[in-house]
Design an enzyme around this catalytic site. Structure first.
Site, PDB file in Angstrom:
ATOM      1  N   GLY A  10      24.019  12.890   8.582  1.00 50.18           N
ATOM      2  CA  GLY A  10      23.303  14.025   8.020  1.00 50.18           C
ATOM      3  C   GLY A  10      24.235  15.045   7.387  1.00 50.18           C
ATOM      4  N   THR A 100      14.040  24.979  11.157  1.00 45.27           N
ATOM      5  CA  THR A 100      13.673  25.043   9.749  1.00 45.27           C
ATOM      6  C   THR A 100      12.706  26.171   9.433  1.00 45.27           C
ATOM      7  OG1 THR A 100      12.529  23.776   8.005  1.00 45.27           O
ATOM      8  CG2 THR A 100      11.849  23.361  10.259  1.00 45.27           C
ATOM      9  N   TYR A 124       5.825  17.734   9.456  1.00 51.18           N
ATOM     10  CA  TYR A 124       7.245  18.016   9.688  1.00 51.18           C
ATOM     11  C   TYR A 124       7.420  19.381  10.349  1.00 51.18           C
ATOM     12  CZ  TYR A 124      12.066  19.346   8.679  1.00 51.18           C
ATOM     13  OH  TYR A 124      13.360  19.797   8.785  1.00 51.18           O
TER      14      TYR A 124
END
Length: 297
Positions: A10, A100, A124
């Site tokens: 990532g 996030t 998500y």
């Protein structure tokens, strides 16, 4: 300081490996040793790495795919995050959870603060919120760092996509009604190390724990970011590329995106001394690096 970070490929993981300060050893754990889809693999893998600090940076980040693979997204982003935090707690070490802006619905008309109500509008976003809640429940010695619009020289991201399109297009349509804080994963890595050091050096300070926003200074819409990318490319000898400003409705996606992803990161700077730079400088640096890499093969 021995830091164990989940994931191997990532953007944040690779940035941490590159930016590790002197005296810090980073161990990146991924499959097969650690598989976030297999919850029973987590505790032993983390324990074997003997960390002083655990960072959960791995996630199911395919926002649109999550709409049809909700169970996987909730396992990786939700339940597994809790298991990572629980493993850290079992070792008596702090955990940093990367979260996030998608935990918000994007409806406010200012940058989001940490105490604003969460209301995710996508699978998500809901899975990442579940991860935040699981981490907080499993390990009180935690810092949850919410970031947004991440890019870097690594992996797949908006900057790489724009540079690829610039090779063949004279004009690119880019959404101009979603606002956020474009944030370099390399800057994120630096902030993670700063927060981690504070957590270890001041174990009894509750102000260092909890939720923090971690975005670059300044704000933009996606079309602004594309324009800056193309401008830096042109400055380095690339052909001009125009940006056509379009609406979100002109570029439909399976998952809804928050119209406002701006994050107020002043708390992180005030409490942890980990303010990120303005997005324009970091973005230009990333573009230069990517173009230099292309030229040198």
């Amino acid at each position: 300081m021995r830091v164990t970070v989940t994931g191997q490929s990532g953007q944040v993981v690779l940035s941490m490996l590159e930016r590790a300060p002197q005296g810090v050893t980073v161990t990146a754990l991924g499959r097969p040793a650690l598989d976030l889809k297999q919850l029973d693999s987590i505790d032993s893998a983390i324990a074997a790495s003997q960390p002083d600090l655990v960072v959960n940076a791995a996630a199911f980040t395919a926002v649109d795919l999550a709409e049809t693979e909700e169970a996987t997204a909730r396992t990786v982003n939700g339940a597994a995050a809790g298991e990572v935090a629980r493993a850290a707690a079992g070792l008596g070490v702090p955990v940093i959870q990367i979260s996030t802006d998608y935990v918000f619905d994007g409806s406010v008309d200012r940058p989001y603060r940490e105490d604003d109500p969460v209301a995710p509008i996508s699978v998500y976003g809901r899975s990442k919120l579940a991860g935040e809640e699981a981490v907080a429940a499993a390990n009180p010695n935690h810092a949850i760092l919410r970031t947004a619009w991440v890019y870097s020289p690594f992996g797949k991201n908006f900057v790489k996509t724009m540079l690829r399109l610039a090779e063949t297009c004279d004009e690119v349509g880019v959404v101009a009604d979603q606002a956020g804080c474009p944030t370099s994963a390399l800057d994120i890595a630096g902030a993670i190390f700063a927060v981690g050091r504070n957590l270890l050096d001041r174990p009894g300070d509750p102000s260092l724990r909890g939720v923090f926003h971690m975005g670059a200074q300044g704000e933009a819409v996606w079309a602004d970011v594309a324009k800056a990318i193309f401008a830096e490319r042109e400055r380095l000898g690339g052909k001009p590329v125009r940006v056509k400003r379009i609406a979100t409705a002109d570029y439909p996606t399976p998952a809804r995106r928050p119209a406002n992803s701006r994050l107020d990161s002043s708390k992180l700077k005030m409490v942890h001394g980990a303010g990120l730079p303005y997005w324009q400088a970091s973005l230009a640096s990333c573009v230069r690096r990517l173009l230099s890499t292309e030229q040198t093969g």
